[in-house]
Design an enzyme around this catalytic site. Structure first.
Site, mmCIF file in Angstrom:
data_model
loop_
_atom_site.group_PDB
_atom_site.id
_atom_site.type_symbol
_atom_site.label_atom_id
_atom_site.label_comp_id
_atom_site.label_asym_id
_atom_site.label_seq_id
_atom_site.Cartn_x
_atom_site.Cartn_y
_atom_site.Cartn_z
ATOM 1 N N ASP A 222 40.302 35.143 31.408
ATOM 2 C CA ASP A 222 40.452 36.066 32.542
ATOM 3 C C ASP A 222 39.871 37.432 32.190
ATOM 4 O O ASP A 222 39.176 38.066 33.001
ATOM 5 C CB ASP A 222 41.922 36.173 32.993
ATOM 6 C CG ASP A 222 42.911 36.183 31.837
ATOM 7 O OD1 ASP A 222 42.494 35.926 30.685
ATOM 8 O OD2 ASP A 222 44.097 36.474 32.065
ATOM 9 N N ASP A 250 27.917 30.752 35.465
ATOM 10 C CA ASP A 250 27.433 31.094 36.813
ATOM 11 C C ASP A 250 27.637 32.576 37.093
ATOM 12 O O ASP A 250 26.789 33.238 37.696
ATOM 13 C CB ASP A 250 28.168 30.271 37.879
ATOM 14 C CG ASP A 250 27.383 29.042 38.282
ATOM 15 O OD1 ASP A 250 26.505 28.610 37.500
ATOM 16 O OD2 ASP A 250 27.647 28.508 39.378
#
Ligand code: NAD
Length: 355
Positions: A222, A250
């Protein structure tokens, strides 16, 4: 040097044609053989990865891959969908290490949604483990929930798992890659919550003892997702598991502005590899001659470097790409005012000329 050329679907055929032109312009001795894959192979042979295509790939030193997929195949049974061809190639070739560089070329600094000063000079390499994790772990499925607050209700589940050899080999790949760069590795995990990733973290730290010249830090996924947009240049080599790598690579690719610029490589233990652009088959622009072929051309450069051991030729291609960008040539996806808009073929031909 035998190369299996698998253009696939959509813009795959257009962009791979340009990469092949560039390879031919190097005037080196390649044996290139083309075969169908993905939806095109399903249409012709009833399977996205026909036996003949798989055999060709396995007998080659490297696979140059375009892209597969089209919405029209979305109703097929999952094993027959075009995307299964990539999974089949990964599995049969034992491709376990996915390299996704995210490089920001100075000419394209304004194509990013981030401030230019955050990404100018960006050059990071995400290394994603490809064969394990929750994507392949068994058991998985749907059932009636056996326990918990909703016992008796319908539920679905997957299994996150990694074996020691899988983590060890990807850690080594990352440390070796870092040796050729700025000697820093960030291992991304979720050790605070997941047993699998505490195991991952422990093993990466163990393997690190064999690489005292490399600096290692660990980061929760995270936080890594945040840092990638806050301060992306703090990273050099990032190594992580299959699912976190899927998502972070990505994210990293978008830092540079266009997915049409980003190559990728997937390698096995003997450095046989599959090289493909990071984007898909872009059915929305397929057949229009406007797709950016540079990600595929840069994938061919990675192929020369990693599987064919031709560093000098790889650098020649990368420099040729920089040169056409400096000349102001742009496909639609990277176009900005004042540049010269070109199509797929013109871009490929400009790279050949720059070589
Ligand atoms: P996509 O990457 O194909 O396209 C996303 C957007 O980026 C589109 O607007 C497209 O026009 C643009 N784009 C992509 N590559 C470009 C290029 N070289 N030049 C200019 N613009 C480019 O993703 P999608 O639309 O989500 O998926 C389309 C199909 O591709 C689906 O069937 C999907 O399953 C498949 N897919 C295949 C791969 C692969 O072959 N490795 C990867 C991702 C998606």
């Amino acid at each position: 040097m035998k190369i299996a050329v698998l253009p696939g679907d959509g813009i795959g055929t257009e962009i791979v044609a340009e990469a092949v032109k560039v390879l031919n312009a190097l005037d080196m001795k390649f044996e290139m053989e083309t075969a169908l894959v993905g939806g095109a192979a399903y249409d012709a042979h009833g399977h996205p990865l026909p036996e003949s295509t798989l055999k060709l790939a396995m007998q080659s030193d490297a696979v140059l891959f375009g892209a597969v997929g089209d919405w029209k195949y979305d109703t097929l049974d999952r094993p027959l969908r075009p995307e299964q061809a990539i999974l089949g190639l990964r599995k049969n070739l034992g491709l376990f290490a996915n390299f996704r560089p995210a490089i920001c070329y100075k000419e394209l600094v304004n194509a990013s949604s981030l401030k230019p000063e955050l990404i100018a000079g960006l050059d990071i390499l995400i290394i994603r483990e490809l064969t394990g994790d929750i994507y392949f772990g068994q058991p998985r499925g749907r059932r009636v929930s056996p326990d918990g607050a909703f016992a008796g209700a319908e539920e679905a589940f997957d299994t996150m798992r990694y074996t020691r050899p899988e983590v060890e080999r990807i850690a080594r790949v990352a440390f070796e890659a870092a040796r050729k760069r700025s000697k820093r590795v960030t291992s991304v995990d979720k050790a605070n919550v997941l047993e699998t990733f505490q195991f991952w973290k422990d093993i990466v730290a163990e393997v690190h003892k064999d690489y005292p010249d490399i600096a290692l830090d660990h980061m929760y996924v995270d936080n890594a997702a945040m840092q990638l947009v806050k301060e992306p240049k703090r990273f050099d080599v990032v190594v992580t598991g299959n699912m976190f790598g899927d998502i972070l690579s990505d994210e990293a690719s978008m830092l540079t502005g266009s997915i049409g610029m980003l190559p990728s490589a997937s390698l096995n233990a003997s450095r046989q590899g599959l090289y493909e652009p990071s984007h898909g088959s872009a059915p929305d622009i397929s057949g229009k001659g406007v797709a950016n072929p540079l990600a595929t051309i840069l994938s061919a450069a990675m192929m020369l470097r990693f599987s064919l051991n031709q560093e000098e030729a790889a650098v020649r291609i990368e420099n040729a790409v920089k040169k056409v960008l400096a000349q102001g040539l742009r496909t639609g996806d990277i176009y900005s005012e004042g540049a010269t808009r070109v199509g797929t073929r013109e871009m490929g031909e400009a790279v050949v000329k720059a070589l």
